[in-house]
Design a protein around this motif. Structure first.
Motif, PDB file in Angstrom:
ATOM      1  N   PRO A  39      15.784  25.373  62.872  1.00 19.63           N
ATOM      2  CA  PRO A  39      15.041  23.971  62.371  1.00 19.63           C
ATOM      3  C   PRO A  39      14.076  24.484  61.335  1.00 19.63           C
ATOM      4  N   ILE A  40      13.247  25.365  61.887  1.00 16.58           N
ATOM      5  CA  ILE A  40      12.175  26.021  61.037  1.00 16.58           C
ATOM      6  C   ILE A  40      12.672  26.506  59.825  1.00 16.58           C
ATOM      7  N   TYR A  41      13.735  27.231  59.927  1.00 20.05           N
ATOM      8  CA  TYR A  41      14.440  27.960  58.837  1.00 20.05           C
ATOM      9  C   TYR A  41      14.752  26.683  57.559  1.00 20.05           C
ATOM     10  N   GLU A  42      15.359  25.716  58.255  1.00 22.33           N
ATOM     11  CA  GLU A  42      15.703  24.471  57.293  1.00 22.33           C
ATOM     12  C   GLU A  42      14.542  23.800  56.647  1.00 22.33           C
ATOM     13  N   TRP A  43      13.622  23.632  57.524  1.00 23.24           N
ATOM     14  CA  TRP A  43      12.436  23.020  56.930  1.00 23.24           C
ATOM     15  C   TRP A  43      11.910  23.733  55.896  1.00 23.24           C
ATOM     16  N   HIS A  44      12.032  25.069  55.862  1.00 21.47           N
ATOM     17  CA  HIS A  44      11.558  25.980  54.787  1.00 21.47           C
ATOM     18  C   HIS A  44      12.331  25.930  53.428  1.00 21.47           C
ATOM     19  N   LEU A  45      13.584  25.881  53.823  1.00 31.35           N
ATOM     20  CA  LEU A  45      14.631  25.687  52.517  1.00 31.35           C
ATOM     21  C   LEU A  45      14.312  24.358  51.907  1.00 31.35           C
ATOM     22  N   GLN A  46      14.077  23.309  52.705  1.00 30.89           N
ATOM     23  CA  GLN A  46      13.796  22.053  52.012  1.00 30.89           C
ATOM     24  C   GLN A  46      12.326  22.240  51.324  1.00 30.89           C
ATOM     25  N   GLU A  47      11.295  22.951  52.021  1.00 31.14           N
ATOM     26  CA  GLU A  47      10.211  23.012  51.228  1.00 31.14           C
ATOM     27  C   GLU A  47      10.273  23.795  49.819  1.00 31.14           C
ATOM     28  N   LYS A  48      11.138  24.835  49.935  1.00 33.28           N
ATOM     29  CA  LYS A  48      11.464  25.455  48.580  1.00 33.28           C
ATOM     30  C   LYS A  48      12.250  24.611  47.660  1.00 33.28           C
ATOM     31  N   GLU A  49      12.974  23.822  48.052  1.00 31.64           N
ATOM     32  CA  GLU A  49      13.762  22.908  47.214  1.00 31.64           C
ATOM     33  C   GLU A  49      12.657  22.002  46.539  1.00 31.64           C
ATOM     34  N   ARG A  50      12.019  21.509  47.477  1.00 31.77           N
ATOM     35  CA  ARG A  50      10.984  20.401  47.154  1.00 31.77           C
ATOM     36  C   ARG A  50       9.997  20.985  45.936  1.00 31.77           C
ATOM     37  N   LYS A  51       9.510  22.332  46.086  1.00 33.58           N
ATOM     38  CA  LYS A  51       8.538  22.989  45.054  1.00 33.58           C
ATOM     39  C   LYS A  51       9.576  23.217  43.854  1.00 33.58           C
ATOM     40  N   LYS A  52      10.776  23.398  43.950  1.00 34.11           N
ATOM     41  CA  LYS A  52      11.413  23.827  42.844  1.00 34.11           C
ATOM     42  C   LYS A  52      11.697  22.457  42.107  1.00 34.11           C
ATOM     43  N   SER A  53      11.750  21.351  42.697  1.00 27.57           N
ATOM     44  CA  SER A  53      12.199  20.151  41.994  1.00 27.57           C
ATOM     45  C   SER A  53      10.920  19.321  41.449  1.00 27.57           C
ATOM     46  N   MET A  54       9.808  20.027  41.738  1.00 26.68           N
ATOM     47  CA  MET A  54       8.576  19.175  41.012  1.00 26.68           C
ATOM     48  C   MET A  54       8.718  19.250  39.773  1.00 26.68           C
ATOM     49  N   THR A  55       8.305  18.111  38.961  1.00 27.46           N
ATOM     50  CA  THR A  55       8.281  18.087  37.649  1.00 27.46           C
ATOM     51  C   THR A  55       7.366  19.103  37.094  1.00 27.46           C
ATOM     52  N   SER A  56       7.639  19.491  35.867  1.00 19.22           N
ATOM     53  CA  SER A  56       6.843  20.497  35.088  1.00 19.22           C
ATOM     54  C   SER A  56       5.276  20.001  35.028  1.00 19.22           C
ATOM     55  N   GLU A  57       5.220  18.746  34.877  1.00 18.50           N
ATOM     56  CA  GLU A  57       3.670  18.427  34.940  1.00 18.50           C
ATOM     57  C   GLU A  57       3.132  18.533  36.256  1.00 18.50           C
ATOM     58  N   GLU A  58       3.701  18.332  37.235  1.00 22.53           N
ATOM     59  CA  GLU A  58       3.000  18.728  38.563  1.00 22.53           C
ATOM     60  C   GLU A  58       3.102  19.986  38.759  1.00 22.53           C
ATOM     61  N   LYS A  59       3.794  20.974  38.307  1.00 29.61           N
ATOM     62  CA  LYS A  59       3.909  22.365  38.429  1.00 29.61           C
ATOM     63  C   LYS A  59       2.473  22.801  37.584  1.00 29.61           C
ATOM     64  N   LYS A  60       2.349  22.512  36.584  1.00 33.34           N
ATOM     65  CA  LYS A  60       1.311  22.809  35.703  1.00 33.34           C
ATOM     66  C   LYS A  60      -0.135  22.188  36.213  1.00 33.34           C
ATOM     67  N   ARG A  61       0.090  21.110  36.666  1.00 36.16           N
ATOM     68  CA  ARG A  61      -1.241  20.678  37.312  1.00 36.16           C
ATOM     69  C   ARG A  61      -1.764  21.557  38.581  1.00 36.16           C
ATOM     70  N   LEU A  62      -0.621  22.065  39.439  1.00 37.24           N
ATOM     71  CA  LEU A  62      -1.134  22.811  40.488  1.00 37.24           C
ATOM     72  C   LEU A  62      -1.485  24.272  40.061  1.00 37.24           C
ATOM     73  N   LYS A  63      -0.869  24.790  39.075  1.00 35.30           N
ATOM     74  CA  LYS A  63      -1.333  26.089  38.324  1.00 35.30           C
ATOM     75  C   LYS A  63      -2.565  26.060  37.975  1.00 35.30           C
ATOM     76  N   GLU A  64      -2.987  24.982  37.375  1.00 38.00           N
ATOM     77  CA  GLU A  64      -4.266  24.877  36.834  1.00 38.00           C
ATOM     78  C   GLU A  64      -5.461  24.769  37.790  1.00 38.00           C
ATOM     79  N   GLU A  65      -4.803  23.831  38.881  1.00 34.98           N
ATOM     80  CA  GLU A  65      -5.949  23.920  40.092  1.00 34.98           C
ATOM     81  C   GLU A  65      -6.095  25.115  40.816  1.00 34.98           C
ATOM     82  N   LYS A  66      -5.012  26.030  41.034  1.00 37.50           N
ATOM     83  CA  LYS A  66      -5.067  27.364  41.528  1.00 37.50           C
ATOM     84  C   LYS A  66      -6.085  28.218  40.606  1.00 37.50           C
TER      85      LYS A  66
END
Length: 763
Positions: A304-331
């Motif tokens: 279950p945890i492994y699958e949760w992890h895969l989902q998270e990965k997927e979720r991050k990957k599917s973020m729009t490029s705006e979201e990614k950019k914003r996160l990057k800037e925040e970091k």
DNA sequence: ACAGAGACTTGAGCCAATGTCG
DNA sequence: CGACATTGGCTCAAGTCTCTGT
């Protein structure tokens, strides 16, 4: 990853009458300790030089493999000429090269460089410009009686060599440390051993011992400001329940965190290793406590945890490029202030300002500690090193404080903590490779290696003579140095029980070296990072016999060099050349090889020149045994290429037929699957198509050969660490190859000190 | 001489970003 | 433009070598 190094051929070693090391004609200043090496900090390359490097350059040069011939001895110098046309195996080539006289480098004296003031500003608040004190440089090795340095330009001259701007900058800034200059002895930065903190792993407190007289050079900075380090965010529990005997289990956040570390590694190689799993269980079960439902690892289901992890990965990957950019800037915003330090008023980039996050230890090879929990580092674990007058950075974790604050100008680290896996070890925060500190020592490293040129003849003479020494230790040293020189082996320090079992030269065991008559040796051992070194080499028969004598009467697991360790070898080497240690040979041989293999490429295209550079680079990488594991995709990619190749061949066959028909005035035959009738073609049009196809064919074939050839060879490591960048820069200038084709952005940054070298520079 | 602490360099692997090709 | 390949940057492990105290 088997040994990539196919039989290298022997280096011929004839005992040669000894001679004093040919002192260079003084083109070297490094022996003159009044004239310390000076690090030149250059202005950044002009922006247009910093365009992203072109990638994926097809390699067109005719490829030549390092062939495995052996037994060729006594290669005459004349053979050197043919050298560019490879089929001469690497070692044999080196042999040739080594025999060749070293010519004095035309650019004898390194001029004292300028240190253009860098702009500084730490965390965006200060704005001071200072010149780095001229003497931050380390003193060079003591003068050797042998090399007679040519008188340098007068010292005043040196000073005046700086660009005006730098001079101005220094004037303007009245640096308090000008007087701090010449060898300031550090008065012990004292660190009274504090009375007893729980004798937790001790913190570094050693002082350097000022050696007699002139040594010092130990002060690395006068003022130092930085903002400390940044910590990974606290653990966020996900609440996903793993199963035990098929039933969901409640875990505390701490337990869950470690379970998650393990769960997400399911499809790595580590997860398949027994040591890893055992160590994990050992640490995790401690965290669970004796009375926990979970009593064994067997019934645990982390899916279950492994699958949760895969989902998270997927979720991050599917973020729009705006979201990614914003996160990057925040970091970036959060990290900005940690990225720079102010060293003697100069803004410098910090290397690893992020504290390592917790996780499971991923030791390489068969590391006995793999899988252990690497605990979270808290501010109390951290010791900061910072200027006395600098503000102490605020601790970024609320409710915590720094473990200790030091003010030690004899070291270059900004912070350290103890490695949680091996508490006697340290994790340091240093400046980035682009910094002056790193640049300076990098340059010193290459200068020392160049100095070895002047001594190498005598050193080789000596070890050749000592191969027959009656004294076992001397004989062992001779063989060891031979191997370090000829095979570029690492020194081979002893290792603890609780580390992976790997070896270098001095720690070779009987099992690692086999004699193959008449005079070859087969080496097969795991070196640094548990990378296999597998190589069969024909050696000097004296070496062969000496190895036989060392092996005699010993067991599989005994030390080959029972009278040696790295300290003895290095002490011996120091007696031959000031500052000489085993690792210098790697630098020397790598740089020397590159210098010699970079042949003239007049009349070829830039692409071909780059290909020839890569070929030289590859030889160096092979020499140093820099390997990479074959990528998972490799095989598939090769198949694709061979399909393409086949298609091209087929088409070529058709075209040839077409040509014959065209000559007879007939139209081309239909290709399989085609149904349209074709028109009659002009023979020379078909001929052109044929030529085009043939070119394409060669290109594909070459690409395949190259790809397969390099699948296990890593070119990057030697470029970063072993090949004097000035060789590459000079070669680029001379052959009009844009330097960005050779050095990427970060390499250009790291090597700013080398970029202004003259085109005539030779190693 | 030796062991251990300490500081710094070297190393492969990972992964997101970037480039290339059909 | 999308699929795939390559790269660059980063991470952190694993070396080397120096120095100190005994």
């Amino acid at each position: 990853m088997a040994g990539v190094v196919p039989g290298l051929s022997p280096m011929e070693v004839d005992a040669v009458p000894n001679g004093a090391p040919a002192p260079s004609n003084g083109h070297y200043d490094s022996d003159d300790d009044d004239a310390p090496l000076v690090f030149k900090r250059h202005t950044p390359a002009s922006p247009q030089l910093l365009k992203p490097p072109v990638q994926n350059v097809p390699q067109i040069a005719s490829g030549g493999h390092v062939s495995a011939q052996s037994g060729v001895t006594g290669v005459s110098a004349s053979k050197e000429e043919s050298d560019s046309d490879d089929d001469v195996p690497l070692v044999q080539r080196r042999e040739i090269l080594q025999e060749a006289e070293h010519k004095p480098s035309p650019i004898a004296v390194q001029k004292k460089p300028a240190l253009p003031a860098k702009e500084k500003q730490l965390g965006g608040e200060k704005n001071v410009v200072k010149k780095r004190p001229a003497d931050a440089q380390k003193t060079q090795a003591p003068p050797s009686k042998k090399a007679k340095p040519e008188p340098r330009a007068s010292s005043s001259d040196e000073d005046d060599d700086r660009p005006l701007s730098a001079v101005k900058a220094s004037v303007k800034k009245t640096s308090a440390k000008v007087e701090g200059k010449k060898k300031v002895k550090v008065e012990q930065v004292k660190k009274p051993v504090k009375k007893e903190a729980p004798a937790k792993a001790k913190a570094p407190e050693r002082k350097k011992a000022p050696k007699d007289g002139d040594e010092n050079g130990t002060v690395k900075w006068t003022t130092l400001e930085h903002n400390g380090v940044i910590f990974p965010p606290p653990y966020q529990p996900h609440g996903v329940k793993m199963l035990y005997d098929g039933k969901p289990v409640q875990l505390t956040p701490e337990q869950e965190e470690v379970a998650t570390f393990f769960a997400v590694m399911k499809d790595t190689d580590w997860a398949q290793k027994k040591t890893f799993v055992t160590n994990f269980w050992h640490d995790w079960s401690k965290l669970l406590g004796k009375k926990h439902v979970i009593q064994k690892l067997g019934p645990c289901d982390f899916t279950p945890i492994y699958e949760w992890h895969l989902q998270e990965k997927e979720r991050k990957k599917s973020m729009t490029s705006e979201e990614k950019k914003r996160l990057k800037e925040e970091k970036l915003k959060a990290e900005e202030k940690y990225m720079f330090a102010l060293v003697d008023g100069v803004k410098e980039q910090v290397g690893n300002f992020r504290v390592e996050p917790p996780g499971l230890f991923r030791g390489r090879g068969e590391h006995p500690k793999m899988g252990k929990v690497k605990k979270r580092i808290v501010p109390e674990d951290i010791t900061l090193n910072i200027g006395k007058d600098a503000p102490i950075p605020e601790c970024p974790v609320p409710g915590h404080k720094w473990g200790e604050i030091r003010h030690d100008p004899t070291v270059t680290w900004l912070a350290f903590w103890h490695d949680p896996i091996s508490p006697k070890d340290f994790k340091y925060v240093f400046l980035a490779p682009s910094s002056s500190w790193k640049g300076q020592s990098d340059m010193e490293k290459y200068e020392k290696a160049r100095k070895l040129k002047d001594y190498i003849g005598a050193i080789r003479d000596q070890y050749n003579r000592d191969l027959t020494s009656k004294n076992t230790e001397n004989k062992q040293i001779a063989v060891a140095v031979y191997l370090i020189d000829v095979l570029a082996l690492r020194a081979g320090n002893e290792k603890d029980e609780d580390e992976a079992d790997t070896v270098g030269c001095c720690s070779l065991k009987i099992q690692h070296v086999k004699q193959i008559p008449p005079t070859s040796l087969e080496f097969d051992f795991l070196g640094k990072d548990s990378i296999r070194y597998f190589n069969t080499v024909q050696v000097n028969h004296l070496v062969y016999e000496a190895i036989g004598s060392f092996k005699k009467g010993k067991k599989f697991d005994d030390d080959l060099f029972d009278t040696l360790n790295t300290t003895k070898v290095n002490t011996h080497l120091k007696g031959l050349m000031p500052g000489l240690t085993a690792k210098v040979f790697r630098t020397y041989n790598a740089s020397y090889t590159l210098d010699k293999l970079l042949v003239d490429t007049d009349g070829t295209t830039v692409l071909e020149k780059i290909a020839s550079y890569q070929k030289a680079n590859k030889e160096v990488a092979i020499l140093c045994n820099h390997q990479r594991s074959v990528s998972k995709a490799h095989e598939g990619q090769m198949e694709k290429l061979s399909l393409k190749l086949k298609e091209a061949e087929e088409e070529l066959g058709f075209l040839k037929e077409d040509l014959a028909r065209a000559r007879k005035g007939k139209p081309p035959k239909k290709r399989p699957g085609e149904d349209k009738e074709k028109k009659v073609q002009q023979p020379d049009a078909v001929q052109r198509q044929i030529e085009k196809k043939e070119l394409q064919l060669r290109k594909i074939a070459h690409e395949m050969a190259q790809k397969d050839d390099l699948k296990t060879v890593a070119l990057g490591t030697s470029k970063i660490n072993y090949m004097d960048p000035r060789i590459s820069v000079a070669w680029c200038k001379k052959h009009e190859v844009p330097i960005e084709k050779i050095f990427n952005k970060s390499l250009l940054n790291k090597f700013t000190w080398a970029l202004e070298v003259e085109p005539e520079y030779r190693f």
